[in-house]
Design a protein around this motif. Structure first.
Motif, PDB file in Angstrom:
ATOM      1  N   GLY A  93       0.843  -1.195   0.000  1.00  0.00           N
ATOM      2  CA  GLY A  93       0.000   0.000   0.000  1.00  0.00           C
ATOM      3  C   GLY A  93       0.877   1.243   0.000  1.00  0.00           C
ATOM      4  O   GLY A  93       2.109   1.158   0.046  1.00  0.00           O
ATOM      5  N   GLY A  94       0.236   2.404  -0.065  1.00  0.00           N
ATOM      6  CA  GLY A  94       1.020   3.632  -0.050  1.00  0.00           C
ATOM      7  C   GLY A  94       0.123   4.842   0.083  1.00  0.00           C
ATOM      8  O   GLY A  94      -1.086   4.761  -0.181  1.00  0.00           O
ATOM      9  N   TYR A 147       0.010   7.610  -1.623  1.00  0.00           N
ATOM     10  CA  TYR A 147      -0.262   8.407  -2.838  1.00  0.00           C
ATOM     11  C   TYR A 147      -1.537   7.953  -3.509  1.00  0.00           C
ATOM     12  O   TYR A 147      -2.111   6.930  -3.167  1.00  0.00           O
ATOM     13  CB  TYR A 147       0.912   8.266  -3.813  1.00  0.00           C
ATOM     14  CG  TYR A 147       2.201   8.616  -3.152  1.00  0.00           C
ATOM     15  CD1 TYR A 147       2.623   9.932  -3.088  1.00  0.00           C
ATOM     16  CD2 TYR A 147       2.937   7.633  -2.502  1.00  0.00           C
ATOM     17  CE1 TYR A 147       3.786  10.261  -2.417  1.00  0.00           C
ATOM     18  CE2 TYR A 147       4.086   7.953  -1.819  1.00  0.00           C
ATOM     19  CZ  TYR A 147       4.510   9.265  -1.772  1.00  0.00           C
ATOM     20  OH  TYR A 147       5.635   9.589  -1.097  1.00  0.00           O
ATOM     21  N   CYS A 181      -3.918  -2.831  -1.807  1.00  0.00           N
ATOM     22  CA  CYS A 181      -4.382  -1.449  -1.716  1.00  0.00           C
ATOM     23  C   CYS A 181      -3.777  -0.581  -2.824  1.00  0.00           C
ATOM     24  O   CYS A 181      -4.134  -0.721  -3.973  1.00  0.00           O
ATOM     25  CB  CYS A 181      -4.124  -0.898  -0.327  1.00  0.00           C
ATOM     26  SG  CYS A 181      -5.226   0.464   0.062  1.00  0.00           S
ATOM     27  N   TYR A 182      -2.802   0.275  -2.508  1.00  0.00           N
ATOM     28  CA  TYR A 182      -2.171   1.051  -3.579  1.00  0.00           C
ATOM     29  C   TYR A 182      -1.652   0.105  -4.666  1.00  0.00           C
ATOM     30  O   TYR A 182      -1.747   0.394  -5.858  1.00  0.00           O
ATOM     31  CB  TYR A 182      -1.015   1.899  -3.036  1.00  0.00           C
ATOM     32  CG  TYR A 182      -0.398   2.822  -4.064  1.00  0.00           C
ATOM     33  CD1 TYR A 182      -0.817   4.147  -4.169  1.00  0.00           C
ATOM     34  CD2 TYR A 182       0.592   2.374  -4.951  1.00  0.00           C
ATOM     35  CE1 TYR A 182      -0.263   4.997  -5.126  1.00  0.00           C
ATOM     36  CE2 TYR A 182       1.143   3.209  -5.902  1.00  0.00           C
ATOM     37  CZ  TYR A 182       0.719   4.528  -5.983  1.00  0.00           C
ATOM     38  OH  TYR A 182       1.258   5.365  -6.927  1.00  0.00           O
ATOM     39  N   GLN A 226      -4.379  -0.773  -6.882  1.00  0.00           N
ATOM     40  CA  GLN A 226      -4.722   0.389  -7.711  1.00  0.00           C
ATOM     41  C   GLN A 226      -3.672   0.599  -8.807  1.00  0.00           C
ATOM     42  O   GLN A 226      -3.990   0.920  -9.946  1.00  0.00           O
ATOM     43  CB  GLN A 226      -4.853   1.629  -6.823  1.00  0.00           C
ATOM     44  CG  GLN A 226      -6.011   1.500  -5.823  1.00  0.00           C
ATOM     45  CD  GLN A 226      -5.941   2.508  -4.679  1.00  0.00           C
ATOM     46  OE1 GLN A 226      -5.051   3.347  -4.626  1.00  0.00           O
ATOM     47  NE2 GLN A 226      -6.886   2.429  -3.758  1.00  0.00           N
ATOM     48  N   SER A 233      -8.109   0.783   4.417  1.00  0.00           N
ATOM     49  CA  SER A 233      -7.598   2.126   4.685  1.00  0.00           C
ATOM     50  C   SER A 233      -7.316   2.795   3.347  1.00  0.00           C
ATOM     51  O   SER A 233      -6.193   2.833   2.882  1.00  0.00           O
ATOM     52  CB  SER A 233      -6.320   2.000   5.522  1.00  0.00           C
ATOM     53  OG  SER A 233      -5.682   3.231   5.616  1.00  0.00           O
ATOM     54  N   GLY A 267      -8.916   5.764   0.119  1.00  0.00           N
ATOM     55  CA  GLY A 267      -9.859   6.778  -0.337  1.00  0.00           C
ATOM     56  C   GLY A 267     -10.152   6.622  -1.817  1.00  0.00           C
ATOM     57  O   GLY A 267     -11.206   7.021  -2.307  1.00  0.00           O
ATOM     58  N   ASP A 268      -9.209   6.002  -2.532  1.00  0.00           N
ATOM     59  CA  ASP A 268      -9.403   5.800  -3.971  1.00  0.00           C
ATOM     60  C   ASP A 268     -10.035   4.450  -4.220  1.00  0.00           C
ATOM     61  O   ASP A 268     -10.013   3.577  -3.367  1.00  0.00           O
ATOM     62  CB  ASP A 268      -8.043   5.841  -4.679  1.00  0.00           C
ATOM     63  CG  ASP A 268      -7.342   7.167  -4.468  1.00  0.00           C
ATOM     64  OD1 ASP A 268      -8.058   8.178  -4.291  1.00  0.00           O
ATOM     65  OD2 ASP A 268      -6.096   7.191  -4.456  1.00  0.00           O
TER      66      ASP A 268
HETATM   67  N1  GLN Z   1      -3.621   6.264  -1.228  1.00  0.00           N
HETATM   68  C1  GLN Z   1      -4.443   5.226  -1.753  1.00  0.00           C
HETATM   69  C2  GLN Z   1      -5.884   5.393  -1.312  1.00  0.00           C
HETATM   70  O1  GLN Z   1      -6.196   6.246  -0.539  1.00  0.00           O
HETATM   71  C3  GLN Z   1      -3.914   3.878  -1.263  1.00  0.00           C
HETATM   72  C4  GLN Z   1      -4.031   3.708   0.218  1.00  0.00           C
HETATM   73  C5  GLN Z   1      -3.327   2.487   0.728  1.00  0.00           C
HETATM   74  O2  GLN Z   1      -2.537   1.869   0.046  1.00  0.00           O
HETATM   75  N2  GLN Z   1      -3.537   2.180   1.995  1.00  0.00           N
HETATM   76  O3  GLN Z   1      -6.741   4.672  -1.765  1.00  0.00           O
END
Ligand code: GLN
Length: 551
Positions: free
Chosen positions: A61-62, A64, A89-90, A93, A148, A150-151
Motif C-alpha cells: 500500500g502507499g 499516494y 491497496c495502492y 490500484q 484504509s 480513499g481511492d
Molecule cells: N492512497 C491510496 C488510497 O487512498 C492507497 C491507500 C493504501 O494503500 N492504503 O486509496
C-alpha cells in the motif's frame, strides 16, 4: 575475498516493493513468520538491477493516489518476469492503473473494518480461486478485513475477474483470468484482518511455490558459513557489546564462526545498571565462550559529563565520542597482541548488530523525491576506523533475533531483556550527571526491576509474566530535590521517577497499569533503602507526547 552470499540467494524470496505504507514491513514479517523468506525494497527498484530472482512480488500500500502527477509507479518488468504478483491497496490500484487508468477518488474514504464476500469461479483457471482458498467455510468474523483507502477502481481491468467484494468496494479482490496476478483492496498484513496470514500463505506458498524453509536453525548454519567465507582464514573482527540481546547474539554468532578471532569489547562507562559489567562478563565469557575485553572507563566518562546541566544532546555527544576514543585505543592494543599469534591477521572488520528495521528505515520509500540514505551507524565508529562492516543480523526482525539467540544457547532472561540505551543511565539522570546520582538511580532501578521480575501478577493471555508484559521499565532521577521527613527529621533529597511502558514497535507506547499496591510497595522500598531519596513518582505518560526514555 569470497562473496558474501545473502539469504535471497539461498532461500526462495518473496520481494515486497514498498510504496510507502506504514504497514509495508508487516508484509515481510508475516511471510517470515510463515517460514517464507521475504525482503522489502523501495517501489522504484528495477528488477533488472537485482542479482537474484524473486519467487513472487507483492506491491504494498502507499499514501499516494496513482493518478497524481508524482505518484510512484512499479517497474513494468515485474509483469514480464513470469512470477506471481499480488497488489495490496495502492498495489491493487497501481495494477489497475497500468491497465487503463481506471482509478478514481471514491466518494467515501474507507478506514477500518469491512467484511468481504468471496466469489468462486468454477470453470476458470485454477489459480483464480487460489488466493482465497480455504476461506470458503470461514464465518463472517473470519472474513473481516481492514481497509484504509480513499481511492477505488472505477472499473475492473480487462482480463481480470472479481474474486471478492464488500458492501462498499465492488472490487475488493481481483484476479487475472490467465496469469497469477491478484489485487486486494484491504490489508492482509495487519492483525485486524483475521485470515490475512492465510491469504498471504496462499499467495506465497501455493501460488508462488516458495519453500517454507526460513528458520533460525537453518539461518545459523548458513550464516556461520557466510561469515567464515567473508572474513577469510586469518581475518579478525572487533565489535562492541552492551549486554543487550542484539549485540550478544551477534557476538555469539561470530564466536561460533571464527572463535577467538572475534574480539568483543565492552566499555564500562560508569553509566551501566547495577552489577551490569560483572554480570555481562560472566555470561559472555563463562557461559557463551566469547572472547571479551572489558574496559573500565568509569571515571573518564563521569568527569567529562561534569557541569552539563541542561543539554541532553551535548551529553549524548560526549558519551558517544568518549566511547569511540576508548574503543579505538583498545582496538589498537588488541590488534597488536593478536598479530603476534600465527593464526591471526590484522583486524579488518567491525561487527555491528544492525537489524532489519534499521535497514528498512533507511531504504523505505518516503516520496518520489526521497533519496536513499545509508542507515545510521552506531556512534560513527566505522567512518573513523576504516574497517569493513559485518552485520550478521541485518536481515532479521527483533523476534527472529530472539529466536536465533535461543538457538545459540543464550539464556532466556537475556533473550527477553528490555532495551537499554547506549548512553545508559546518562540519559536517565535528567540534568547533570554526578557519581552520587548514578549510585542513587542505580539502586532505585535495581529495586524496581527486581520487584517487577519477582511480581506474582497473573500471566496475560500470551502467558507472559509482568516483566515480559512490560516492554521497557526503569528508574530515572530528575535533578530536583524535594522536602521529606525521615526519622522525624526534615530532609531535602532527590526525586526518583519510575517508568514502565508497553509497546509492540517502540514507535508508540502506553504507560503500564500497575496495581496501586505494587507501586506503593516499590516506592516504600526505594525511599527506605536508597539513601538520598525523599520521593518516588510514577511517569505514566504515553508516547506520544512523551518518549520512552527521558532525554
Ligand atoms: N492512497 C491510496 C488510497 O487512498 C492507497 C491507500 C493504501 O494503500 N492504503 O486509496
Amino acid at each position: 575475498m569470497a562473496e558474501q552470499k545473502e539469504p535471497h540467494k539461498l532461500f526462495d524470496t518473496i520481494l515486497v516493493l514498498d510504496f510507502g505504507s506504514q504497514y509495508s514491513h508487516l508484509i515481510t514479517r508475516r511471510l517470515r513468520e510463515l517460514n517464507v523468506y521475504s525482503e522489502m525494497l523501495p517501489c522504484t527498484q528495477k528488477l533488472a538491477d537485482l542479482s537474484w530472482k524473486p519467487k513472487g512480488v507483492i506491491l504494498s500500500g502507499g499514501p499516494y493516489s496513482v493518478y497524481e502527477k508524482d505518484a510512484p509507479h512499479v517497474d513494468p518488468a515485474v509483469f514480464e518476469a513470469g512470477v506471481p504478483v499480488l497488489g495490496i491497496c495502492y498495489g491493487l490500484q497501481e495494477m489497475a492503473w497500468q491497465r487503463g487508468e481506471n482509478v478514481v477518488a471514491g466518494e467515501k474514504r474507507e478506514y477500518g473494518r469491512a467484511t468481504i464476500k468471496v466469489e468462486r469461479h468454477t470453470g476458470q483457471a485454477p489459480h483464480v480461486d487460489q488466493l482465497f482458498a480455504g476461506l470458503e467455510d470461514a464465518n463472517e468474523d473470519d472474513l473481516q478485513v481492514w481497509m484504509s483507502h480513499g481511492d477505488k477502481l472505477s472499473q475492473i481491468p480487462s482480463d481480470f475477474i472479481t474474486i471478492a467484494t464488500t458492501n462498499n468496494a465492488p472490487f475488493a479482490g481481483i484476479a487475472h483470468a490467465e496469469k497469477p496476478y491478484y489485487g486486494i483492496q484491504f490489508h492482509p498484513e495487519v492483525t485486524h484482518t483475521p485470515k490475512g496470514t492465510q491469504i498471504l500463505k496462499n499467495f506465497a506458498v501455493d501460488v508462488c511455490k516458495s519453500t517454507t524453509n526460513w528458520t533460525m536453525g537453518k539461518f545459523v548454519t548458513q550464516e556461520i558459513d557466510r561469515i567464515r567465507a567473508f572474513v577469510g582464514e586469518k581475518g579478525q573482527v572487533i565489535g562492541a557489546v552492551s549486554g543487550g540481546v542484539d549485540s550478544t547474539v551477534a557476538a555469539k554468532l561470530m564466536t561460533e564462526a571464527i572463535g577467538d578471532r572475534f574480539h568483543a569489547v565492552m566499555v564500562d562507562n560508569g553509566l551501566l545498571r547495577k552489577n551490569e559489567a560483572e554480570t555481562v562478563k560472566v555470561t559472555l565469557t563463562k557461559h557463551l565462550g566469547i572472547n571479551l575485553t572489558v574496559i573500565d572507563a568509569q571515571d573518564l566518562f563521569i568527569n567529562r559529563l561534569a557541569g552539563i546541566h541542561d543539554d541532553p544532546e551535548k551529553k549524548r555527544k560526549i558519551i558517544g565520542n568518549t566511547f569511540i576514543e576508548v574503543f579505538l585505543e583498545k582496538a589498537k592494543e588488541i590488534e597488536k597482541a593478536a598479530l603476534n599469534t600465527p593464526q591471526a591477521g590484522p583486524i579488518e572488520f567491525l561487527l555491528q548488530g544492525t537489524l532489519y528495521p534499521d535497514v528498512i528505515e533507511s531504504i523505505s520509500f518516503k516520496g518520489p523525491s526521497a533519496t536513499i540514505k545509508t542507515h545510521h551507524n552506531v556512534g560513527g565508529l566505522p567512518a573513523k576506523m576504516d574497517l569493513k562492516l559485518i552485520e550478521p543480523l541485518r536481515e532479521l526482525f527483533k523476534d527472529e533475533v530472539r529466536e536465533l539467540g535461543k538457538n545459540l544457547g543464550i539464556p532466556e532472561e537475556l533473550v527477553w531483556r528490555h532495551p537499554f540505551p547506549g548512553p545508559g543511565l546518562g540519559v536517565r539522570i535528567v540534568g547533570e550527571v554526578t557519581a552520587e546520582k548514578v549510585r542513587i538511580v542505580r539502586e532505585a532501578d535495581h529495586i524496581f526491576m527486581s520487584e517487577i521480575k519477582n511480581a506474582k501478577a497473573p500471566l496475560d493471555a500470551q502467558g507472559r509474566d509482568m516483566y515480559r508484559q512490560i516492554s521497557q521499565a526503569y528508574a530515572a532521577l530528575y535533578s530536583v530535590k524535594a522536602v521529606g521527613v525521615a526519622g522525624d527529621k526534615r530532609v531535602h533529597q532527590w526525586v526518583i521517577v519510575l517508568r514502565a511502558v508497553t509497546t509492540t514497535d517502540f514507535m508508540t507506547a502506553d504507560g503500564y497499569e500497575f496495581e496501586w499496591k505494587f507501586l506503593k510497595h516499590v516506592q516504600t522500598r526505594i525511599c527506605n533503602e536508597v539513601v538520598g531519596v525523599s520521593r518516588c513518582v510514577y511517569d505514566s505518560t504515553s508516547k506520544p507526547p512523551g518518549t520512552i526514555e527521558q532525554e
